[in-house]
Design a protein around this motif. Structure first.
Motif, short mmCIF file in Angstrom:
data_model
loop_
_atom_site.label_atom_id
_atom_site.label_comp_id
_atom_site.label_asym_id
_atom_site.label_seq_id
_atom_site.Cartn_x
_atom_site.Cartn_y
_atom_site.Cartn_z
N ALA A 19 45.24 49.16 -47.02
CA ALA A 19 46.07 47.97 -46.92
C ALA A 19 47.55 48.27 -47.15
O ALA A 19 48.43 47.63 -46.57
CB ALA A 19 45.59 46.91 -47.91
N GLY A 20 47.83 49.28 -47.97
CA GLY A 20 49.22 49.62 -48.26
C GLY A 20 49.97 50.19 -47.07
O GLY A 20 51.21 50.27 -47.09
N THR A 21 49.26 50.58 -46.02
CA THR A 21 49.92 51.14 -44.84
C THR A 21 50.21 50.07 -43.78
O THR A 21 50.78 50.39 -42.73
CB THR A 21 49.05 52.25 -44.20
OG1 THR A 21 47.83 51.67 -43.70
CG2 THR A 21 48.71 53.33 -45.21
N LEU A 22 49.83 48.83 -44.04
CA LEU A 22 50.04 47.76 -43.06
C LEU A 22 51.47 47.26 -43.09
O LEU A 22 52.18 47.39 -44.09
CB LEU A 22 49.11 46.59 -43.37
CG LEU A 22 47.60 46.86 -43.34
CD1 LEU A 22 46.85 45.60 -43.75
CD2 LEU A 22 47.15 47.33 -41.97
N SER A 23 51.89 46.63 -41.99
CA SER A 23 53.20 45.97 -41.96
C SER A 23 53.15 44.72 -42.85
O SER A 23 52.08 44.27 -43.27
CB SER A 23 53.54 45.55 -40.53
OG SER A 23 52.69 44.47 -40.13
#
Length: 246
Positions: A143-147
């Motif tokens: 989730a931390g890599t999402l926009s």
């Protein structure tokens, strides 16, 4: 989950005050959200909107809170956020608050931690993947890599996995592109149409009032105006102060 008492009023706030040290952030406000309504609370930065939501859900840091808060006819001051989720009250916080080191799929399952109906949980995951196809495409991604927009979608879907009867949304459009803002508001309207009662705190006053049944204006810790959303959209003071019109 415990059955809720039968009442038209989902949320009732009376005389709510919040003080941090000597600073009075909320100065004695009243507001009410009825079952099936989409209510928006608008106001400038620092007006006390987020503090109000956090006071309702008991998620404020060390501070002094006074007043009465009822959810579905029952007082909830002093209840933990865990208790409130079990009672079908969920909040999507400002800044999204996703579990950054967990996958999208794991985040969604965390939203259903109060449930034990495995088939229903799986159906709901599929349902929200249908509404947010971007999440489905990236279901195994951290989730931390999402926009920012994708994280907002995930935060909303995760909260909705708990089957809330009342959903509190804190600044869902903050920091998002215009196209993503429109998408988020489409989902807010869809969720409201499905019968979920919503209290929306939002700086984009125009979109918030266009989506809402009723609105409240908050200024410097006080509610200064309330009424039907359309009437507020047409009000010259609101148009000048919050819609950027002369």
């Amino acid at each position: 989950m415990a059955a809720l008492p039968v009442t038209d009023v989902m949320l009732k706030v009376e005389g709510l005050k919040v003080a941090y040290g000597g600073i009075q952030a909320v100065k004695g406000i009243d507001l009410e959200v009825r079952k099936g309504e989409l209510i928006t609370l608008i106001g400038a930065n620092g007006a006390g909107k987020t503090t109000t939501l956090k006071a309702i859900t008991g998620t404020l840091p060390e501070c002094k809170v006074e007043g009465h808060v009822e959810y579905a006819g029952q007082p909830i001051r002093g209840k933990t956020s865990f208790d409130l989720v079990r009672q079908q009250l969920a909040m999507v916080p400002e800044g999204r608050g996703v579990f950054t080191r967990m996958t999208i799929h794991e985040n969604l399952l965390m939203g259903a931690y109060t449930r034990d109906d495995k088939a229903g949980i799986a159906d709901d995951v599929d349902k929200w993947y249908g509404i947010f196809p971007r999440l489905k495409e990236r279901s195994a991604q951290l989730a931390g890599t999402l926009s920012g927009g994708e994280q907002q979608m995930l935060a909303m879907a995760r909260a909705l996995m708990s089957h809330p009867q009342l959903l509190l949304l804190d600044e869902p459009s903050m920091g998002l592109s215009p196209i993503m803002v429109e998408r988020i508001f489409e989902v807010v309207r869809t969720v409201a149409a499905q019968g979920v009662t919503i209290l929306l705190v939002e700086q984009n006053a125009r979109l918030a009032l266009q989506a809402a049944h009723r609105g409240y204006v908050m200024e410097s810790g006080l509610i200064t105006m309330t009424g039907p959303a359309q009437a507020m959209l047409d009000d010259p003071k609101v148009r000048q102060a919050y819609l950027g019109e002369e």
